[in-house]
Design an enzyme around this catalytic site. Structure first.
Site, mmCIF file in Angstrom:
data_model
loop_
_atom_site.group_PDB
_atom_site.id
_atom_site.type_symbol
_atom_site.label_atom_id
_atom_site.label_comp_id
_atom_site.label_asym_id
_atom_site.label_seq_id
_atom_site.Cartn_x
_atom_site.Cartn_y
_atom_site.Cartn_z
ATOM 1 N N ASN A 209 33.049 -54.549 33.387
ATOM 2 C CA ASN A 209 32.427 -53.807 32.278
ATOM 3 C C ASN A 209 31.262 -52.985 32.809
ATOM 4 O O ASN A 209 30.980 -52.991 34.002
ATOM 5 C CB ASN A 209 31.995 -54.778 31.185
ATOM 6 C CG ASN A 209 31.048 -55.816 31.717
ATOM 7 O OD1 ASN A 209 29.986 -55.503 32.222
ATOM 8 N ND2 ASN A 209 31.457 -57.083 31.642
ATOM 9 N N ASP A 277 35.540 -61.073 28.715
ATOM 10 C CA ASP A 277 36.181 -61.993 27.769
ATOM 11 C C ASP A 277 37.614 -62.294 28.179
ATOM 12 O O ASP A 277 38.174 -63.307 27.797
ATOM 13 C CB ASP A 277 36.186 -61.377 26.363
ATOM 14 C CG ASP A 277 34.790 -61.346 25.772
ATOM 15 O OD1 ASP A 277 34.012 -62.271 26.069
ATOM 16 O OD2 ASP A 277 34.469 -60.393 25.034
ATOM 17 N N LYS A 287 48.877 -55.910 46.707
ATOM 18 C CA LYS A 287 48.607 -54.835 45.748
ATOM 19 C C LYS A 287 49.858 -54.564 44.895
ATOM 20 O O LYS A 287 50.958 -54.414 45.421
ATOM 21 C CB LYS A 287 48.221 -53.573 46.524
ATOM 22 C CG LYS A 287 47.828 -52.431 45.632
ATOM 23 C CD LYS A 287 47.455 -51.212 46.454
ATOM 24 C CE LYS A 287 47.369 -50.007 45.545
ATOM 25 N NZ LYS A 287 47.331 -48.762 46.267
ATOM 26 N N PRO A 303 36.796 -68.484 30.328
ATOM 27 C CA PRO A 303 36.042 -69.571 29.685
ATOM 28 C C PRO A 303 34.792 -69.022 28.991
ATOM 29 O O PRO A 303 34.201 -68.035 29.452
ATOM 30 C CB PRO A 303 35.643 -70.479 30.852
ATOM 31 C CG PRO A 303 35.800 -69.672 32.078
ATOM 32 C CD PRO A 303 36.829 -68.623 31.787
ATOM 33 N N ASP A 304 34.396 -69.659 27.895
ATOM 34 C CA ASP A 304 33.191 -69.256 27.170
ATOM 35 C C ASP A 304 32.004 -70.027 27.765
ATOM 36 O O ASP A 304 31.837 -71.225 27.512
ATOM 37 C CB ASP A 304 33.378 -69.578 25.674
ATOM 38 C CG ASP A 304 32.222 -69.042 24.856
ATOM 39 O OD1 ASP A 304 31.092 -68.983 25.379
ATOM 40 O OD2 ASP A 304 32.459 -68.674 23.689
ATOM 41 N N PHE A 322 22.340 -63.315 24.737
ATOM 42 C CA PHE A 322 22.239 -61.884 24.470
ATOM 43 C C PHE A 322 23.498 -61.441 23.749
ATOM 44 O O PHE A 322 24.571 -62.008 23.964
ATOM 45 C CB PHE A 322 22.123 -61.089 25.781
ATOM 46 C CG PHE A 322 20.719 -61.002 26.272
ATOM 47 C CD1 PHE A 322 20.112 -62.104 26.836
ATOM 48 C CD2 PHE A 322 19.994 -59.826 26.151
ATOM 49 C CE1 PHE A 322 18.799 -62.048 27.279
ATOM 50 C CE2 PHE A 322 18.691 -59.752 26.591
ATOM 51 C CZ PHE A 322 18.087 -60.864 27.150
ATOM 52 N N LYS A 336 27.112 -65.144 16.212
ATOM 53 C CA LYS A 336 27.229 -65.692 17.578
ATOM 54 C C LYS A 336 26.181 -66.793 17.797
ATOM 55 O O LYS A 336 26.456 -67.815 18.440
ATOM 56 C CB LYS A 336 27.032 -64.549 18.581
ATOM 57 C CG LYS A 336 27.226 -64.927 20.030
ATOM 58 C CD LYS A 336 27.255 -63.687 20.928
ATOM 59 C CE LYS A 336 27.195 -64.070 22.391
ATOM 60 N NZ LYS A 336 27.144 -62.915 23.280
ATOM 61 N N LYS A 340 27.644 -70.511 18.755
ATOM 62 C CA LYS A 340 27.409 -71.073 20.090
ATOM 63 C C LYS A 340 26.232 -72.031 20.119
ATOM 64 O O LYS A 340 25.872 -72.529 21.190
ATOM 65 C CB LYS A 340 27.211 -69.938 21.090
ATOM 66 C CG LYS A 340 28.400 -68.977 21.070
ATOM 67 C CD LYS A 340 28.581 -68.226 22.342
ATOM 68 C CE LYS A 340 29.828 -67.359 22.206
ATOM 69 N NZ LYS A 340 30.221 -66.687 23.399
#
Ligand SMILES: Cc1cc2nc3c(=O)[nH]c(=O)nc-3n(C[C@H](O)[C@H](O)[C@H](O)COP(=O)(O)O)c2cc1C
Length: 402
Positions: A209, A277, A287, A303-304, A322, A336, A340
């Site tokens: 990201n 995620d 490749k 995994p979270d 965050f 969230k 969590k």
């Protein structure tokens, strides 16, 4: 800040010019003191031009001590918010450890009440010599700080420890030791995650990201400066901050494992990493070749990390997360926070590319009591300090309410 930069006669003296320039460009006043040996490696003209301040000490025109209406060593000792010696030679380390005052620099080092920071650089054999190490230990016992040298190829051709630490790392250490302390978090053990994770598809392709990790790194520095013992689990390419124990990771799975093994010993967690995620369902050892027609990639959830650590939490441990949301950011973040089991969540609005990689940013903390006053907009280093101040105040009130 007013910095006296002592420059002894080491081969790395030329890097001190860069350090002086970096600090001066950052708005600090820098006065250099050259030793006689230092003046053989670099000239007062270079240093005074870069700092727009006089250069003191050995000077080919005037010698070590100039006839001057002021008493230079006392004036400099009082003027300094911090004295740094870069590159610190075995010689000047030895003199200072033994209270010798044979020239302007060593005299200022004895006279000043300002913090003193050493960045040694020398041949590996010299660095490893017990006399040098004992002298440094003595300096530490006086309350001085030492930025240890790096390993690498030295100017003498030897490979090993003794290479001057990176100039930006030394600058950072100078600013930290010379700054008035942030609100104290002395002794708190804080685990921080930062940066993007990378989920590999094959040896050349990856899913990631747009996070750079800047905010998490600045938070690690700000917690460190407030006296916390910081462990940083870092994804991405940014350099490791000085004075923070850093472990590099690549994927979400690696980040989770690094956090799990450190979580039990921590007092709290700041989850600032931008964790992927999803990851490709399979990893191809070779490749992946182009196929015919439309192609699809199967993804599975990673995994979270926050939820996993939250489930393993012991009483008293705190967690700050965050959220980077592009719409309805306060609502999504509040959900969230609850899901969590976090103590606070700091919300970024990432609409129109804000937050990722940008220099200035705003964060809105949300706690069980709802949204709090926003912090910023501020450059990320100052924003991180504002976050630490806010959280330290909150911890104080949580502690007093327990
Ligand atoms: C080419 C050259 C490079 C040197 N590099 C270093 C060095 O990197 N570290 C060190 O401790 N001494 C180094 N020395 C030795 C110092 O210059 C010498 O010990 C000198 O007396 C130091 O004086 P000062 O500490 O007052 O500046 C070097 C000497 C020469 C000739």
């Amino acid at each position: 800040m007013q910095i006296v930069l002592g420059i002894p006669g080491g081969i790395a003296a030329y890097k001190s010019a860069d350090l002086a320039r970096l600090l001066a460009n950052d708005g600090h006043r820098v006065r250099c003191i050259l030793t006689e040996a230092g003046a053989r490696f670099i000239t007062p003209l270079t240093l005074s031009s870069l700092t727009a301040e006089p250069c003191y000490g050995a000077n080919p025109d005037q010698g070590e001590w100039r006839a001057n209406p002021s008493i230079e060593h006392i004036e400099l000792a009082r003027w300094a918010d911090l004295v740094a010696v870069v590159p610190a030679t075995a010689d000047v380390i030895g003199k200072a450890a033994n209270g010798l005052a044979t020239d302007l620099l060593t005299t200022v080092l004895l006279a000043t009440r300002a913090p003193i920071l050493w960045a040694p650089a020398m041949n590996t054999g010299m660095w490893g010599h017990p006399a040098v190490q004992a002298n440094l230990e003595r300096l530490r016992s006086f309350g001085h700080s030492v930025v240890d040298p790096d390993d690498g190829l030295l100017a003498c051709g030897e490979e090993g420890s003794g290479k001057l630490a990176q100039v930006p790392a030394i600058a950072e250490a100078i600013l930290m030791y010379g700054s008035p302390k942030l609100r104290s978090l002395d002794g708190r053990r804080v685990l921080i995650t930062a940066g993007p994770t990378r989920e590999d598809l094959d040896p050349v392709r990856t899913l990631t990201n747009r996070s750079t990790g800047t905010m998490g790194l600045e938070l690690a520095r700000a917690f460190r400066d407030a006296g916390a013992r910081v462990q940083l689990v870092l994804g991405g390419d940014l350099p490791e901050p000085w004075g923070v124990e850093t472990v590099r990771v690549r994927s979400a799975q690696e980040m989770l494992a690094a956090c799990q093994s450190r979580w039990a010993a921590a007092d709290g967690l700041v989850g600032a990493a931008a964790v992927a995620d999803q990851r490709p369902e399979t990893y191809a050892a070779e490749k992946v070749k182009k196929g015919e027609g439309p192609e699809t990639m199967a993804l599975v959830r990673t995994p979270d990390i926050l939820a996993t650590l939250s489930a393993a939490r012991r009483p008293g441990q705190w967690m700050v997360g965050f959220a980077a949301e592009s719409e309805k950011h306060l609502d999504h973040a509040a959900a969230k926070l609850q899901k969590k089991g976090l103590d606070a969540i700091l919300v970024n609005d990432v609409q129109r590319g804000r937050a990722f990689g940008a220099q200035a940013n705003t964060l809105t903390p949300i706690t069980a009591e709802g949204p709090q006053a926003s912090l910023g907009p501020l450059p990320k280093d100052l924003l991180a300090r504002a976050v630490v101040q806010w959280w330290a105040r909150r911890l104080e009130s949580l502690d007093s309410g327990r």
